[in-house]
Design a protein around this motif. Sequence first.
Motif, short mmCIF file in Angstrom:
data_model
loop_
_atom_site.label_atom_id
_atom_site.label_comp_id
_atom_site.label_asym_id
_atom_site.label_seq_id
_atom_site.Cartn_x
_atom_site.Cartn_y
_atom_site.Cartn_z
N GLY A 206 1.44 -0.91 -0.30
CA GLY A 206 0.14 0.24 0.00
C GLY A 206 0.83 1.33 -0.06
N CYS A 207 1.62 0.88 0.95
CA CYS A 207 2.67 2.32 0.81
C CYS A 207 3.55 2.64 -0.37
N TYR A 208 3.80 1.99 -1.48
CA TYR A 208 4.44 1.67 -2.58
C TYR A 208 4.03 1.85 -3.79
N THR A 209 2.51 1.69 -3.43
CA THR A 209 1.52 1.62 -4.92
C THR A 209 -0.10 2.58 -4.79
N GLY A 210 -0.24 3.32 -3.31
CA GLY A 210 -0.92 4.06 -3.91
C GLY A 210 -2.36 3.34 -3.71
N PHE A 211 -2.44 1.50 -3.16
CA PHE A 211 -3.45 1.40 -4.10
C PHE A 211 -4.87 1.35 -2.78
N ARG A 212 -5.89 1.28 -2.55
CA ARG A 212 -6.60 1.07 -1.64
C ARG A 212 -6.59 -0.50 -1.32
N ILE A 213 -6.52 -1.00 -0.16
CA ILE A 213 -6.19 -2.71 1.21
C ILE A 213 -7.45 -3.29 -0.43
N SER A 214 -8.49 -2.92 -0.96
CA SER A 214 -9.31 -3.81 -1.64
C SER A 214 -8.44 -4.29 -2.46
N ASP A 215 -7.73 -3.49 -3.45
CA ASP A 215 -7.05 -3.76 -4.60
C ASP A 215 -5.68 -4.20 -4.39
N TRP A 216 -5.36 -4.80 -3.05
CA TRP A 216 -3.90 -4.89 -2.82
C TRP A 216 -3.60 -6.51 -3.95
N LYS A 217 -4.98 -7.07 -3.57
CA LYS A 217 -4.93 -8.81 -4.54
C LYS A 217 -4.35 -8.90 -5.44
N GLN A 218 -4.51 -7.57 -6.36
CA GLN A 218 -4.42 -7.26 -7.75
C GLN A 218 -2.88 -7.31 -7.72
N VAL A 219 -2.31 -6.79 -6.84
CA VAL A 219 -0.92 -6.29 -6.98
C VAL A 219 -0.14 -7.24 -7.91
N SER A 220 -0.10 -7.81 -9.03
CA SER A 220 0.70 -9.11 -9.60
C SER A 220 1.96 -8.94 -10.63
N LYS A 221 1.56 -9.95 -11.21
CA LYS A 221 3.06 -9.58 -11.97
C LYS A 221 2.04 -10.09 -13.27
N ASP A 222 1.47 -10.34 -13.78
CA ASP A 222 -0.26 -10.12 -14.70
C ASP A 222 -0.26 -8.77 -15.07
N ASN A 223 -0.45 -7.91 -13.51
CA ASN A 223 -0.61 -6.68 -14.42
C ASN A 223 0.59 -5.47 -14.45
N ILE A 224 1.33 -6.68 -14.60
CA ILE A 224 2.95 -5.06 -14.22
C ILE A 224 3.47 -5.47 -15.94
N LYS A 225 3.05 -4.16 -16.47
CA LYS A 225 3.27 -3.14 -18.07
C LYS A 225 3.70 -2.09 -18.48
N SER A 226 4.79 -1.80 -19.27
CA SER A 226 5.63 -1.36 -19.36
C SER A 226 5.60 0.21 -20.37
N THR A 227 5.86 1.39 -20.46
CA THR A 227 5.74 1.98 -21.55
C THR A 227 6.33 2.06 -22.76
N ARG A 228 6.31 2.52 -23.94
CA ARG A 228 6.65 2.98 -24.12
C ARG A 228 8.82 2.49 -24.48
N GLU A 229 9.03 3.82 -23.33
CA GLU A 229 10.15 4.00 -22.73
C GLU A 229 11.20 2.69 -22.05
N GLY A 230 10.17 2.21 -21.90
CA GLY A 230 10.37 0.88 -21.49
C GLY A 230 10.43 1.01 -19.66
N ASN A 231 9.59 1.65 -18.91
CA ASN A 231 9.08 2.20 -17.52
C ASN A 231 7.78 1.02 -16.94
N LYS A 232 8.26 0.46 -16.21
CA LYS A 232 7.57 -0.60 -15.97
C LYS A 232 6.48 0.34 -14.42
#
Length: 437
Positions: free
Chosen positions: A264-290
């Motif tokens: 929560g401290c390093y995403t800013g997400f609500r506790i109800s959404d913490w379970k969605q923090v997974s590798k499946d939801n990691i994306k990359s920008t055009r410049e390669g930032n995750k």
Amino acid sequence: MANAFFRLRKSKSKDPEMIYLGYRFGQDQLIYSTGIKVLPKHWDFTKSRVKNVVEVWDKDDINAFLRGLTDFTNSVANTYKARREDLTKQLLKRELDNYIKPPKAEEQIKFFDFFEKLIIDLESGKRLLDNNKIADPKTIQRYRTAKNSLQEFEQYRIDKLNESVLHFDHWTEQLWNEYISYLTFVKSFKVNNIGFYQKQLKIVLKAARKAKLYTVGEWLEDVKILAETPVDIFLNKSELLLIETLDLSNDLKLDRVRDLFFIGCYTGFRISDWKQVSKDNIKSTREGNKYIEIIPEKANATHPSTPLHSKVVSILDKYDGRLPIISEQKFNVYVKDLCKLAGIDEKVTTKYVIAGRVKIDQVPKYSQVTSHTARRSFATNEYLDSVPVHLIMKATGHTTERNFLKYLKLDNSGAVDAMAKHKDKSKGDKLAINGSL
């Protein structure tokens, strides 16, 4: 679009005229007698309601009935539309007949029986929330807690005031105020806790009115749900470091709580959404930032996205991409133990109203930490690092700066440090500009 309306047959008559409900079907319409008459001079033709005049002693009851009839008629139309079925004049008349026909005395449902049925229907999915969403266990528990409180109130009235058991018709503005007084002086609840019970009771009474089990005056629409701004806190980077450096090798429970708190401290997400923090939801920008992007559970919330922090990556690796799950209630208990163990015991001032009086206390900071502290810590620490507000809002999912600013929990010293840092940055920028010239 709502098509229900009310009208009188003769608008200038000096005799009482029947109030008719009308509903348009394209070029056709149904005109239905409400069974209630009113003098045209006492009728507000703009609002389609009885005027607030002393001559009509039951105006509140009449207007409440008309309001309920409007809601019912429009809900019937919406139901048929959702089913893709044609609503005819005959079908609507039958629905209105069933609505207006009073139930027999022996069929009258009791107050607490209705409350329990409402809870059961929410649990089963037979009744949905306003956003057409199935109630989660946390919501169900809120209703059960409110029902238990009202049953205690009923017993108190029986034991102390020699009153009878509660019925729907007992719920007048006077009884509403008696309940608030009971919560305030007998139970000694804080304002926000009282507001919680008020909110649940209001929902139940309005549901009963819609089911035509209860006729209530306009006072219910005008009641104000009590609330006060809590003393919210955030943890700065030094305090987060204290938690991070704790040796929890012998306490796996607090170790998991720490990991979730840092999510929560390093995403800013609500506790109800913490379970969605997974590798499946990691994306990359055009410049390669995750970054991480999720679809929030909270109704009408925007999709937040936040840069991927190295701490989040290490926590995901630790659990093979699947974070541990814990209830919010248990988390809020354990996170206080975690912060106490880390020595986050600075005194903070809390101010609240209890038993009708303002009370100011000095309490250790760890006692005020909850799951929401993580979200506030993210927003405030990013702000102190001079990240523009509109970018932080993308991470927290806020759509208005006004609501976002409530999350910035700077005390006086924090505000001074932020201003000093801003001045130093401005000074540096000026030196750089002058140097380039």
